[in-house]
Scaffold this active site. Structure first.
Site, short mmCIF file in Angstrom:
data_model
loop_
_atom_site.label_atom_id
_atom_site.label_comp_id
_atom_site.label_asym_id
_atom_site.label_seq_id
_atom_site.Cartn_x
_atom_site.Cartn_y
_atom_site.Cartn_z
N TYR A 55 1.05 -1.26 -0.05
CA TYR A 55 -0.04 0.01 0.07
C TYR A 55 0.86 1.17 -0.02
CZ TYR A 55 -3.72 -3.27 1.54
OH TYR A 55 -4.59 -4.01 1.90
N HIS A 118 -0.24 -11.77 2.32
CA HIS A 118 -1.14 -10.80 1.42
C HIS A 118 -1.97 -11.55 0.48
CE1 HIS A 118 -1.68 -6.29 0.31
NE2 HIS A 118 -2.89 -6.90 -0.05
#
Length: 327
Positions: A55, A118
């Site tokens: 991110y 993730h």
């Protein structure tokens, strides 16, 4: 006024706030904007902050936490629950502990509360950085490597034993991959963070995780509005609008309350101060059984297929292979 967010007890023995403030924001705001938003989130009652290496928001999250302590918004680090995630290019057994240490360095923290894998995907270390994913983006077949479920999880367990993170878990795992992981695990995943909302209810996966003692957290609880893959299918739902009108709530509040009623937690994203507050106003009331039955009838569809990992010559030649057939 600060609101108290309930917590759920994870299988690791640690408690997690059932609403987290998400930082997977596209387009990426200026760091100062995000720091300011997180500080306001802390002021109104958020105590769980969700970030990830991919991110590119770990540094602003860390800065906001430091500033919150300086301002006396929180007494100490222990009041917060911080989640981050291992990116696919670091999903190599020998790179996982160094990757977590880099995450902690960017955050300015000594430990995480939760570290997640993730995706069940491994990329070459030199694979292109995922700065701005677009709909037609695909990793090249030579960048996609077979995923080592056993070795990756063993390194995650070592992260836990070293005290670098209090809990470990996964994200975007289907039932088959969780079953494979559990065959090798000495520490089971505490959390599986997945796409979940009223238009993608994940009933089969939730039931499976519940039987295994794994808590489910919903990302995209409002269907990813603003993202390239997002949809208004939740916010514009006729069913939710009718329920919201009857209860004097917003559609978003009904959608988030439904997730709580399923025993799941959620990650919400908003830079808007009013919506930040409204997203916390989902406690102290419940949906009726009839409301639940109506919501169960909403048409189902996965919104984020993660096509970037699909390549006919890669470990995942199809979406069915990536998502364990759950489409």
């Amino acid at each position: 006024m600060e609101r108290q967010v309930p917590r759920v007890l994870l299988n690791s023995g640690h408690e997690m706030p059932v609403i987290g403030f998400g930082t997977a924001i596209d387009p990426l705001p200026e760091p100062e904007q995000l720091v300011s938003a997180i500080l306001h989130a802390i002021e109104v009652g958020y105590r769980h902050f969700d970030t990830a290496s991919a991110y590119m928001t770990e540094e602003p999250v860390g800065r906001a936490i430091s500033e919150a302590m300086k301002r006396g918004l929180i007494k100490g680090r222990e009041e917060l629950f911080v989640t981050s995630k291992l990116w696919c290019a670091d999903a190599h057994r020998d790179l996982i502990i160094p990757a977590l240490k880099e995450t902690l360095k960017r955050l300015g923290l000594d430990y995480l509360d939760l570290y997640l894998i993730h995706f069940p995907v491994r990329l070459k270390k030199e694979a292109v950085s995922l700065e701005h994913e677009i709909d037609d983006f695909r990793f090249e077949d030579h960048e996609l490597l077979p995923f080592d479920i056993k070795g990756t999880w063993e390194a995650m367990e070592e992260c836990s034993r070293l005290g670098l993170t209090k809990s470990i878990g996964v994200s975007n795992y289907g039932t088959v991959k969780i079953s494979q992981l559990l065959q090798h695990a000495t520490i089971p995943p505490a959390v599986n963070q997945v796409e979940m909302n009223v238009a993608w209810q994940q009933k089969k996966l939730r039931e499976f995780c519940s039987k295994k003692g794994i808590h489910v957290t919903a990302w995209s609880p409002l269907a990813g509005i603003g993202a390239f893959w997002g949809s208004t299918v939740v916010i514009e739902s006729k069913t939710l609008k009718e329920i919201a009108a009857a209860k004097g709530k917003s559609v978003a509040q009904v959608a988030l309350r439904w997730i709580q009623d399923q025993g799941a937690s959620c990650i919400v994203k908003s830079m808007n101060k009013d919506r930040m507050k409204q997203n916390l106003e989902i406690f102290g009331w419940k949906l009726s059984d009839e409301d639940g039955r109506k919501i169960e009838q909403i048409k189902q569809s996965r919104l984020y297929p993660a096509k970037l990992f699909i390549n006919e010559n890669s470990p995942y030649p199809s979406l069915e292979a990536l998502w364990d057939g759950d489409l």
